[in-house]
Design a protein around this motif. Structure first.
Motif, PDB file in Angstrom:
ATOM      1  N   ASP A  71       0.831  -1.205   0.000  1.00 60.42           N
ATOM      2  CA  ASP A  71       0.000   0.000   0.000  1.00 60.42           C
ATOM      3  C   ASP A  71       0.869   1.261   0.000  1.00 60.42           C
ATOM      4  OD1 ASP A  71      -2.204  -1.584   0.025  1.00 60.42           O
ATOM      5  OD2 ASP A  71      -2.719  -1.245   2.127  1.00 60.42           O
ATOM      6  N   ALA A 131       2.708   1.608  -3.416  1.00 61.14           N
ATOM      7  CA  ALA A 131       1.751   2.005  -4.452  1.00 61.14           C
ATOM      8  C   ALA A 131       1.419   3.487  -4.334  1.00 61.14           C
ATOM      9  CB  ALA A 131       0.477   1.166  -4.326  1.00 61.14           C
ATOM     10  N   SER A 167      -3.140   0.247  -4.618  1.00 60.18           N
ATOM     11  CA  SER A 167      -2.505  -1.051  -4.402  1.00 60.18           C
ATOM     12  C   SER A 167      -3.101  -2.109  -5.330  1.00 60.18           C
ATOM     13  CB  SER A 167      -2.655  -1.485  -2.942  1.00 60.18           C
ATOM     14  OG  SER A 167      -4.019  -1.544  -2.571  1.00 60.18           O
ATOM     15  N   LEU A 206      -1.372  -1.668  -8.679  1.00 65.22           N
ATOM     16  CA  LEU A 206      -0.004  -2.167  -8.607  1.00 65.22           C
ATOM     17  C   LEU A 206       0.010  -3.690  -8.627  1.00 65.22           C
ATOM     18  CD1 LEU A 206       3.002  -1.806  -8.291  1.00 65.22           C
ATOM     19  CD2 LEU A 206       2.674  -1.549  -5.814  1.00 65.22           C
TER      20      LEU A 206
END
Length: 333
Positions: free
Chosen positions: A249, A252, A259, A262
């Protein structure tokens, strides 16, 4: 992350005499899965696999058997472009241009001289056993596919050069390459007579090769984009490790994406955030352990471990030795 195509891994395993399913499983591959050259394996895992094979059996001929088994068709569009190139000189130029589709740890170059043309292999890093076996297999493969497209099926190099020390016996190498094999050289490469590379390939077709090159350029652009993203992720992971194990998180957010986005981008590339984080920690640890200025506790802290004992366990899982023993083996105390 440094990687090689799983095709090479599978070819090496197939050329060994050991349990193929077990060997493939050790690097996350299934013996029953369809072969996918675009599925990648971490280079360090590949080298470790080769070293396990060598620890259990005589691996002198392993890279030669692997190289002999390679065919142009194994390489997909690149193999077709190799076959369709007008001459072998053009064929090897395709390899030098598009090798990035198969690995990011090897580069190739050619050098024409009056004495002949060098086809050079460039692979950086310590010449550990796994890398040495891989280099031999790479050059053996270059000869195999060259013979495949030669008009008479024959291709004889003038010399083959390898930077590492020779195996106990050289006869198998001499028999396969059919030319002098020079170990402890200043380069890894093959020198061909200029006339050998300038002969027309038996399936050369300029129209087909141009079509294939356009396709390969598109693939190369895509791979480069993927690599750039992974390099940015690894850089952010490395910068964050002193604060503990980084979370996807957080990375990203620093990349300006969610997230979920990503995760999807990495999944499309066949890699996970956890794998990138683990590989980054491992490579940083190995690099810092080679520098006596860093104490073991500093290396543990800078690679995101809260305790020295956790670092010791992780490092032993990675390389089979403790950080202290790893440092001693390399003359660092």
């Amino acid at each position: 992350m440094d990687f090689v195509t799983s095709l090479f891994v599978r070819k090496m395993v197939a050329a060994s005499t050991l349990d193929q399913a077990k060997l493939l499983a050790s690097v996350g591959l299934s013996a029953d899965a369809t072969i996918d050259p675009k599925a990648m394996v971490a280079a360090t895992a590949y080298y470790e696999l080769l070293e396990r094979i060598a620890a259990e059996t005589d691996a002198t001929a392993l890279p030669l058997r692997t190289g002999a088994s390679m065919r142009c068709d194994d390489y997909g569009a690149l193999g077709l472009a190799f076959k369709a190139a007008p001459t072998l000189r053009d064929s090897y130029a395709r390899v030098a241009r598009f090798a990035r589709l198969w690995t990011n740890v090897v580069e190739y170059s050619s050098e024409r001289t009056d004495a002949g043309t060098w086809f050079n292999l460039h692979r950086h890093g310590p010449r550990r056993l796994g890398m040495r076996l891989s280099n031999e297999a790479t050059l053996a493969s270059a000869i195999a596919i060259g013979r495949e497209v030669s008009p008479d099926g024959q291709l004889r190099a003038q010399e083959v050069h390898l930077t590492h020390a020779p195996p106990p016996t050289l006869q198998q190498h001499r028999d396969y390459f059919d030319c002098p094999v020079i170990f402890n050289s200043d380069r890894d490469g093959i020198i061909f007579a200029n006339a050998s590379l300038d002969r027309p390939n038996k399936l050369g077709d300029q129209g087909i090769t141009q079509f294939l090159i356009t396709h390969l350029e598109q693939e190369l652009a895509q791979v480069t984009s993927q690599s750039q993203l992974q390099d940015r992720i690894r850089d952010l992971i490395a910068r964050s490790l002193s604060e503990g194990q980084p979370k996807m998180d957080d990375i990203a957010r620093r990349l300006g994406m969610s997230s979920r986005s990503l995760h999807r981008r990495l999944s499309d590339d066949g890699v996970s955030f956890q794998t990138l984080a683990e590989t980054t920690r491992k490579e940083l640890a190995i690099g810092m352990l080679g520098d006596a200025r860093f104490s073991l506790s500093e290396v543990a802290f800078l690679t995101g471990f809260a305790e020295q004992s956790s670092f010791n366990r992780a490092f032993k899982r990675w390389l089979g030795v403790t950080p202290a023993n790893f440092r001693k083996e390399r003359g660092q105390v």
